[in-house]
Design a protein around this motif. Structure first.
Motif, PDB file in Angstrom:
ATOM      1  N   PRO A   1       0.826  -1.214   0.000  1.00 39.17           N
ATOM      2  CA  PRO A   1       0.000   0.000   0.000  1.00 39.17           C
ATOM      3  C   PRO A   1       0.855   1.258   0.000  1.00 39.17           C
ATOM      4  N   ARG A   2       0.314   2.304  -0.602  1.00 40.98           N
ATOM      5  CA  ARG A   2       0.967   3.607  -0.603  1.00 40.98           C
ATOM      6  C   ARG A   2      -0.048   4.662  -0.163  1.00 40.98           C
ATOM      7  N   TYR A   3       0.439   5.661   0.557  1.00 42.36           N
ATOM      8  CA  TYR A   3      -0.428   6.698   1.099  1.00 42.36           C
ATOM      9  C   TYR A   3       0.116   8.065   0.714  1.00 42.36           C
ATOM     10  N   THR A   4      -0.751   8.923   0.202  1.00 41.78           N
ATOM     11  CA  THR A   4      -0.307  10.272  -0.136  1.00 41.78           C
ATOM     12  C   THR A   4      -0.098  11.107   1.120  1.00 41.78           C
ATOM     13  N   SER A   5      -0.854  10.812   2.186  1.00 43.71           N
ATOM     14  CA  SER A   5      -0.697  11.498   3.466  1.00 43.71           C
ATOM     15  C   SER A   5      -1.253  10.603   4.561  1.00 43.71           C
ATOM     16  N   ILE A   6      -0.876  10.909   5.783  1.00 38.03           N
ATOM     17  CA  ILE A   6      -1.343  10.143   6.930  1.00 38.03           C
ATOM     18  C   ILE A   6      -2.439  10.942   7.628  1.00 38.03           C
ATOM     19  N   ILE A   7      -3.612  10.349   7.749  1.00 38.84           N
ATOM     20  CA  ILE A   7      -4.744  11.020   8.395  1.00 38.84           C
ATOM     21  C   ILE A   7      -4.542  11.004   9.905  1.00 38.84           C
ATOM     22  N   PRO A   8      -4.592  12.147  10.572  1.00 37.04           N
ATOM     23  CA  PRO A   8      -4.391  12.167  12.032  1.00 37.04           C
ATOM     24  C   PRO A   8      -5.593  11.607  12.769  1.00 37.04           C
ATOM     25  N   PRO A   9      -5.383  11.042  13.937  1.00 40.47           N
ATOM     26  CA  PRO A   9      -6.507  10.491  14.714  1.00 40.47           C
ATOM     27  C   PRO A   9      -7.464  11.564  15.217  1.00 40.47           C
ATOM     28  N   SER A  10      -7.080  12.829  15.147  1.00 38.97           N
ATOM     29  CA  SER A  10      -7.957  13.902  15.620  1.00 38.97           C
ATOM     30  C   SER A  10      -9.259  13.981  14.828  1.00 38.97           C
ATOM     31  N   VAL A  11      -9.286  13.413  13.602  1.00 38.60           N
ATOM     32  CA  VAL A  11     -10.522  13.455  12.803  1.00 38.60           C
ATOM     33  C   VAL A  11     -11.625  12.624  13.445  1.00 38.60           C
ATOM     34  N   LEU A  12     -11.263  11.741  14.376  1.00 41.34           N
ATOM     35  CA  LEU A  12     -12.259  10.901  15.036  1.00 41.34           C
ATOM     36  C   LEU A  12     -12.956  11.620  16.183  1.00 41.34           C
ATOM     37  N   ASP A  13     -12.488  12.816  16.501  1.00 42.21           N
ATOM     38  CA  ASP A  13     -13.125  13.600  17.557  1.00 42.21           C
ATOM     39  C   ASP A  13     -14.216  14.475  16.951  1.00 42.21           C
ATOM     40  N   PHE A  14     -15.418  13.927  16.847  1.00 41.74           N
ATOM     41  CA  PHE A  14     -16.541  14.690  16.303  1.00 41.74           C
ATOM     42  C   PHE A  14     -17.751  14.504  17.211  1.00 41.74           C
ATOM     43  N   ASP A  15     -18.699  15.432  17.090  1.00 42.92           N
ATOM     44  CA  ASP A  15     -19.843  15.467  18.004  1.00 42.92           C
ATOM     45  C   ASP A  15     -20.834  14.339  17.715  1.00 42.92           C
ATOM     46  N   GLY A  16     -21.576  13.985  18.748  1.00 41.65           N
ATOM     47  CA  GLY A  16     -22.666  13.037  18.580  1.00 41.65           C
ATOM     48  C   GLY A  16     -22.277  11.583  18.661  1.00 41.65           C
ATOM     49  N   VAL A  17     -21.060  11.290  19.135  1.00 38.96           N
ATOM     50  CA  VAL A  17     -20.594   9.901  19.169  1.00 38.96           C
ATOM     51  C   VAL A  17     -20.845   9.280  20.533  1.00 38.96           C
TER      52      VAL A  17
ATOM     53  N   PHE B   1     -23.190   5.849  15.157  1.00 37.38           N
ATOM     54  CA  PHE B   1     -21.806   6.267  14.915  1.00 37.38           C
ATOM     55  C   PHE B   1     -21.552   6.464  13.424  1.00 37.38           C
ATOM     56  N   MET B   2     -21.947   5.478  12.618  1.00 36.34           N
ATOM     57  CA  MET B   2     -21.665   5.559  11.183  1.00 36.34           C
ATOM     58  C   MET B   2     -22.437   6.697  10.524  1.00 36.34           C
ATOM     59  N   ALA B   3     -23.635   6.974  11.029  1.00 38.52           N
ATOM     60  CA  ALA B   3     -24.403   8.098  10.480  1.00 38.52           C
ATOM     61  C   ALA B   3     -23.700   9.419  10.785  1.00 38.52           C
ATOM     62  N   ARG B   4     -23.178   9.567  12.008  1.00 40.03           N
ATOM     63  CA  ARG B   4     -22.453  10.791  12.360  1.00 40.03           C
ATOM     64  C   ARG B   4     -21.144  10.884  11.576  1.00 40.03           C
ATOM     65  N   TRP B   5     -20.489   9.742  11.374  1.00 40.19           N
ATOM     66  CA  TRP B   5     -19.220   9.756  10.631  1.00 40.19           C
ATOM     67  C   TRP B   5     -19.459  10.147   9.178  1.00 40.19           C
ATOM     68  N   ALA B   6     -20.551   9.686   8.586  1.00 41.53           N
ATOM     69  CA  ALA B   6     -20.849  10.030   7.189  1.00 41.53           C
ATOM     70  C   ALA B   6     -20.967  11.542   7.003  1.00 41.53           C
ATOM     71  N   GLU B   7     -21.396  12.235   8.053  1.00 41.74           N
ATOM     72  CA  GLU B   7     -21.535  13.691   7.981  1.00 41.74           C
ATOM     73  C   GLU B   7     -20.184  14.396   7.924  1.00 41.74           C
ATOM     74  N   GLN B   8     -19.100  13.696   8.283  1.00 39.96           N
ATOM     75  CA  GLN B   8     -17.783  14.330   8.294  1.00 39.96           C
ATOM     76  C   GLN B   8     -17.181  14.451   6.899  1.00 39.96           C
ATOM     77  N   GLY B   9     -17.653  13.645   5.947  1.00 42.44           N
ATOM     78  CA  GLY B   9     -17.179  13.752   4.569  1.00 42.44           C
ATOM     79  C   GLY B   9     -15.774  13.243   4.340  1.00 42.44           C
TER      80      GLY B   9
END
Length: 624
Positions: free
Chosen positions: A84-100, A444-452
């Motif tokens: 696998p190759r990655y153009t960038s590493i996604i930080p874990p901070s993206v998992l901090d969203f409301d409604g979880v 959870f998945m419904a709230r995550w889908a809102e993050q885009g």
């Protein structure tokens, strides 16, 4: 006497009386079975909440895949694998969203290295003699091209060799050398000395049966130190896999790096992996039941939350070093690996599924960007809270903890590791986990889908709770439906038959009063038979409800809602404990008594309407 007359009055209208008993028995059936179902549902939910845990794992999707070719000296062909190759590493901070509503996490776990040369890390009675890795100087016995195994003399071993490896531990031994993965090996000359980093392997499967291990020179990168955002720092020198040692070589920058690299490798071979976490259940081997506490106790949620300096150690490590719960263990931490889990770096030495060519304890780049060894950034004493067993060994981080892994509360490490990050990679399902409430996966998945964000994928582990929850919801709906039907029927029937048996008997009340009956006696005459019929109906209905409730429950729970995939270790008894969950036998009688109480109150109101009138007025058939 009064009771006998009341019964005779009921028997004069047998069809109406029987209809009342049958219909009221149905009402009692719905009320009692609904009450018991509801009580069983509530008890089951509470029991399951205590047993089931829902955790999620996170993996970053690769943006592309690259075909990597590796030369095989035996077959004279290239083997290909997709990486696998990655153009960038996604930080874990993206998992901090409301409604979880996270219960724990999300946590992006590294593991730390703790250098303890005074401790025994490998048993002297290890079951296997495995290939290892080392920095050595060798001299060919004759001019050769190592495109197949050739004999070389070990002149010097620069790094410490693990005790139960088949690598030579001192100069003077002859080993087989093969530049196995190089399609154009360089010519080596007798009388010259060559420096290289060796890894063990086999040239073909037949040789391993005879104990013939070949040693392969491998190109190394001295440093892969990263910043906290995952970007690589400068200083990652990569020397040739085979370097001729000439006079004054070790006085050069490259020579100094090689010496430092050998010392760092020796240090790594005496290092414990330390795994910080916010909850033992967030570690997949413990969640799956392949790792479990055998002595002492688990770290408590309060200790995780407060960052107490307590730890869990493996059985093998504790046995080798004579450790028990309550003992102190010093953990000087000097590096952080944000790419792998401990089992992917430290494979258990008695791993029965070891494959030829597999690396055992392996780290490719133990130096920092300055070319030196990582300094200790945290050094504290920890109390051993518990000892755990691991029923599965290997590099599978979902099942194996890794050799000598120490588990500590993440909050017990107050110092920053930002200058000690040895490696950094994308989030994987063995390094990034979180806990959410049971039954909240869809939310959870419904709230995550809102993050885009489309580059992360989630895997949820709930031991079958989601499927089991469907059965519980069905049971709850049925119980509420039965209770609603029973309540509606009871009110309708009580009002109707109170009118039939009481209101329509005003003439009877008037006659009894004229014969000298008191109001109390007249009331008893009207109510006794009616309530007796109600008691009989409720008794029959409750008994039928209890029997039917058992059948309904069996029907709802007979489906395979419970996931039996994870039945290793303590989870194997999980279902037995759940099936022991029962409700009190008093629920059905209590529901029946409540129904009788309502019946008595309503019928008493009707009786009051009869007896409050004067007999002459009742006989007259009209009121003033």
């Amino acid at each position: 006497m009064i009771f006998g007359k009341s019964l005779k009055q009921l028997l004069r209208t047998p069809i109406t009386t029987m209809l009342f008993i049958v219909l009221f028995a149905f009402t009692a059936f719905f009320v009692s079975s609904g009450a018991v179902l509801w009580a069983r549902n509530q008890a089951a939910i509470k029991a399951y909440e205590d047993v089931f845990v829902t955790i999620g794992t996170v993996r970053q999707r690769a943006t592309s895949r690259e075909i990597v070719e590796t030369w095989d000296a035996l077959t004279k062909t290239y083997t290909r694998r997709s990486e696998p190759r990655y153009t960038s590493i996604i930080p874990p901070s993206v998992l901090d969203f409301d409604g979880v509503g996270y219960i724990l996490g999300p946590e992006r776990r590294p593991f730390y290295g703790s250098y303890r040369p005074d401790l025994i890390l490998i048993s002297e009675n290890s079951k296997k003699q495995l290939p290892g890795n080392a920095v050595v100087e060798v001299t060919p016995l004759k001019d050769c091209i190592p495109d197949s195994p050739v004999e070389v003399l070990v002149e010097r071993v620069l790094s410490e060799v693990l005790p139960n490896t088949v690598l030579p531990k001192e100069a003077g031994q002859i080993i087989l050398l093969c530049d196995h993965n190089n399609d154009s090996p360089q010519r080596l000359y007798a009388g010259k000395t060559y420096l290289m980093y060796l890894q063990g392997g086999v040239h073909d499967m037949g040789e391993i049966m005879n104990g013939q291990v070949e040693w392969r020179p491998t190109a190394v990168t001295f440093s892969t130190q990263c910043r906290p955002d995952g970007t690589r720092m400068a200083g990652d020198m990569t020397p040739p896999a085979i370097r001729e040692v000439t006079e004054g070589f070790y006085e050069t920058e490259e020579g100094q790096r090689w010496l430092e690299y050998a010392h760092a490798l020796s240090r790594y071979n005496r290092t414990l992996p330390v795994l910080p976490t916010n909850g033992t259940q967030l570690l997949l081997p413990f969640y799956n039941g392949t790792a479990y506490i055998t002595k002492g106790e688990d770290i408590t949620p309060e200790e995780y939350s407060s960052g107490e300096r307590v730890c869990l150690v493996s059985e093998n490590f504790a046995e080798m070093n004579g450790l028990s719960p309550g003992d102190m263990l010093r953990l000087p931490l000097f590096y952080a690996d944000y790419q792998y889990a401990p089992s992917e770096r430290y494979i258990e030495d008695d791993f029965d599924a070891w494959l030829p060519g597999m690396l055992w304890w392996y780290i490719a780049s133990p130096l920092n960007a300055d070319g030196g060894m990582y300094p200790v950034f945290s050094d504290h004493e920890y109390i051993i809270k518990g000892i755990y067993g691991n029923s599965i060994y290997g590099s599978d981080a979902t099942r194996s903890m890794g050799a000598n892994t120490i588990v500590i509360p993440a909050k017990s490490v107050h110092e920053s590791d930002e200058n000690n990050i040895l490696a950094y990679g994308p989030m994987t399902d063995t390094t990034t986990t979180f806990q959410i409430p049971n039954g909240s996966i869809e939310t959870f998945m419904a709230r995550w889908a809102e993050q885009g964000i489309d580059d992360l994928e989630f895997t949820f582990h709930d031991r079958g709770y989601t499927q089991l929850h469907q059965g519980l919801e069905n049971m709850k709906r049925i119980s509420l439906m039965f209770l609603a039907i029973g309540a509606a029927m009871s009110l309708a029937l009580v009002f109707f038959f109170s009118h039939v048996f009481i209101s329509k008997n005003k003439m009877r009340t008037a006659i009894e009063r004229m014969l000298g009956y008191t109001k109390r006696q007249s009331a008893a005459s009207l109510l006794s038979g009616f309530l007796l019929a109600a008691v009989l109906a409720v008794t029959v209905g409750c008994v039928a409800g209890i029997l039917a409730e058992g059948q309904i429950t069996d029907k709802l729970t007979s489906q395979e809602y419970y996931d039996t995939s994870y039945t290793i270790g303590p989870l194997g008894c999980g279902r037995i404990e759940l099936e022991k969950n029962t409700v009190s036998a008093l629920y059905a009688p209590a529901a029946g008594l409540a129904l009788l109480l309502v019946t008595g109150l309503i019928s008493a109101a009707f009786v009051h309407g009869n007896v409050k009138e004067e007999p002459l007025k009742l006989l007259g058939g009209r009121k003033e």
